[in-house]
Design a protein around this motif. Structure first.
Motif, mmCIF file in Angstrom:
data_model
loop_
_atom_site.group_PDB
_atom_site.id
_atom_site.type_symbol
_atom_site.label_atom_id
_atom_site.label_comp_id
_atom_site.label_asym_id
_atom_site.label_seq_id
_atom_site.Cartn_x
_atom_site.Cartn_y
_atom_site.Cartn_z
ATOM 1 N N LEU A 1 0.796 -1.229 0.000
ATOM 2 C CA LEU A 1 0.000 0.000 0.000
ATOM 3 C C LEU A 1 0.830 1.282 0.000
ATOM 4 O O LEU A 1 0.503 2.231 -0.728
ATOM 5 C CB LEU A 1 -0.957 0.005 1.209
ATOM 6 C CG LEU A 1 -2.249 -0.789 1.041
ATOM 7 C CD1 LEU A 1 -3.056 -0.735 2.339
ATOM 8 C CD2 LEU A 1 -3.070 -0.242 -0.118
ATOM 9 N N ARG B 1 0.395 3.877 -3.896
ATOM 10 C CA ARG B 1 -0.074 5.258 -4.029
ATOM 11 C C ARG B 1 0.686 6.002 -5.112
ATOM 12 O O ARG B 1 0.194 6.990 -5.669
ATOM 13 C CB ARG B 1 0.088 5.998 -2.695
ATOM 14 C CG ARG B 1 -0.725 5.464 -1.559
ATOM 15 C CD ARG B 1 -0.223 6.034 -0.244
ATOM 16 N NE ARG B 1 -0.055 7.474 -0.308
ATOM 17 C CZ ARG B 1 0.754 8.166 0.484
ATOM 18 N NH1 ARG B 1 1.496 7.542 1.383
ATOM 19 N NH2 ARG B 1 0.844 9.473 0.387
ATOM 20 N N TYR B 2 1.908 5.539 -5.396
ATOM 21 C CA TYR B 2 2.778 6.251 -6.343
ATOM 22 C C TYR B 2 3.016 5.464 -7.635
ATOM 23 O O TYR B 2 3.898 5.808 -8.399
ATOM 24 C CB TYR B 2 4.127 6.546 -5.678
ATOM 25 C CG TYR B 2 4.011 7.400 -4.449
ATOM 26 C CD1 TYR B 2 3.921 8.786 -4.556
ATOM 27 C CD2 TYR B 2 3.965 6.819 -3.175
ATOM 28 C CE1 TYR B 2 3.803 9.576 -3.415
ATOM 29 C CE2 TYR B 2 3.853 7.600 -2.036
ATOM 30 C CZ TYR B 2 3.767 8.980 -2.167
ATOM 31 O OH TYR B 2 3.644 9.758 -1.044
#
Length: 341
Positions: free
Chosen positions: A334, A338-339
């Motif tokens: 996680l 996000r990136y």
């Protein structure tokens, strides 16, 4: 900097009037080697003076005169402008947008991230600051600090025009306004292009030919340039990397560490493919890829910056691969997902 999927990175160069954006752009064009640069020059006035300054040194250029880019077009309009430079036949490696001195870089970032051009991607914001006019800039532009905080790197230009004490004080003030943002000092806009984008790998041309403008520039001694102080550190290891530990390192990386690039091996079930990591300042992106045939999974990173403590960087990155993540599978990934583009 490179972006996901082989798309052309679009690098924004912003800064208030007279900060030295065109000087920096001209330096990039003159020292980029074989990199093919497309330029969007955003003059604020009826005569494109800046466009004239860079004409003849650039592979392809779009000039928007008599209007601020962030006011004159929306995301789709910016896509249309970039489309002209991103055509496959043009062979452009990177696009540099020189923003008007009155442009709001936050709006330009929003437009680039909202764009739908499949051949281009956001490559970071470089904010150019005039060291000699810093106090005047702060007085005239109350939003100055906000612009600094949105930057992926700050270039403190004209560093030779202030004394050592004043320069140190400016470094402290900028760091206080934009903590964690890499700060590059420059004279006459001399920033190494390697800090903003990668040079493409092309077969060497060994046949007889006429010398180009780039060839002639390459003969000059660059030892006096500010970028001579920059250095790189290569880190490689076979053990899988803990995603949470790596992101913690990226969140607390040294101020002098400006760029990171390379392949990361997480080795978590469901996420065993390699992830290409690219950072410029606080800008971070991962891109899923595949291991080359016959190549064993491993992490290989190059770190670029100034005043780097090589032993500390190696130790901190080695610690990221020292054990298994506390979580597994999706939960472990996680912090990284996000990136991921």
């Amino acid at each position: 900097m490179p972006v996901a999927g082989g798309r052309i990175p679009v690098v924004l160069v912003a800064g208030y009037l007279g900060s030295g954006k065109t000087t920096l752009l001209n330096h990039l064009l003159a020292t980029a080697g074989g990199t093919r640069i497309g330029v969007v020059v955003n003059d604020f006035g009826s005569i494109g003076i800046d466009a004239m300054n860079v004409a003849g040194q650039v592979d392809s250029m779009v000039s928007l005169s008599n209007g601020c880019l962030c006011c004159a077009v929306d995301a789709s309009g910016l896509d249309a402008m970039l489309e002209r430079l991103a055509e496959p036949g043009a062979g452009i490696d990177v696009i540099v947008v020189e923003c008007s001195g009155l442009a709001d870089p936050r709006e330009l970032i929003r437009m680039l991230l909202a764009g739908e051009n499949p051949r281009t991607g956001y490559g970071g914001l470089v904010e150019v600051v005039d060291a000699a006019e810093f106090d005047g800039t702060v007085r005239r532009h109350p939003e100055f600090a906000t612009h600094l905080r949105f930057a992926d790197a700050v270039v403190l230009n004209k560093a030779d025009r202030v004394g050592a004490g004043e320069l140190a004080a400016l470094r402290e003030r900028i760091t206080a306004e934009a903590p964690g943002i890499p700060l590059l000092e420059a004279e006459r806009g001399q920033v190494d292009p390697a800090f903003l984008f990668d040079r493409p790998e092309r077969p060497a041309d060994t046949g007889p030919r006429q010398l180009s403008f780039t060839d002639l520039l390459a003969e000059h001694d660059c030892a006096e340039h500010a970028h001579a102080a920059y250095r790189s550190v290569a880190v490689e290891f076979d053990d899988p990397v803990d995603p949470g530990a790596l992101m913690a390192f990226l969140d607390s990386r040294p101020a002098g560490l400006y760029r990171m690039k390379g392949t990361v091996h997480f080795g978590i079930p469901g996420y065993r493919q390699p992830y290409l990591l690219q950072t410029v300042g606080n800008y971070v992106r991962f891109h899923r890829t595949q291991w080359p045939a016959g190549e064993a999974p491993r992490t290989a990173l190059v770190l670029i910056g100034t005043e780097l403590d090589e032993a500390d960087l190696r130790a901190r990155l080695a610690a990221c691969a020292a054990g298994s993540p506390a979580e597994h599978g999706d939960y472990a990934m996680l912090p990284v997902l996000r990136y991921v583009s």
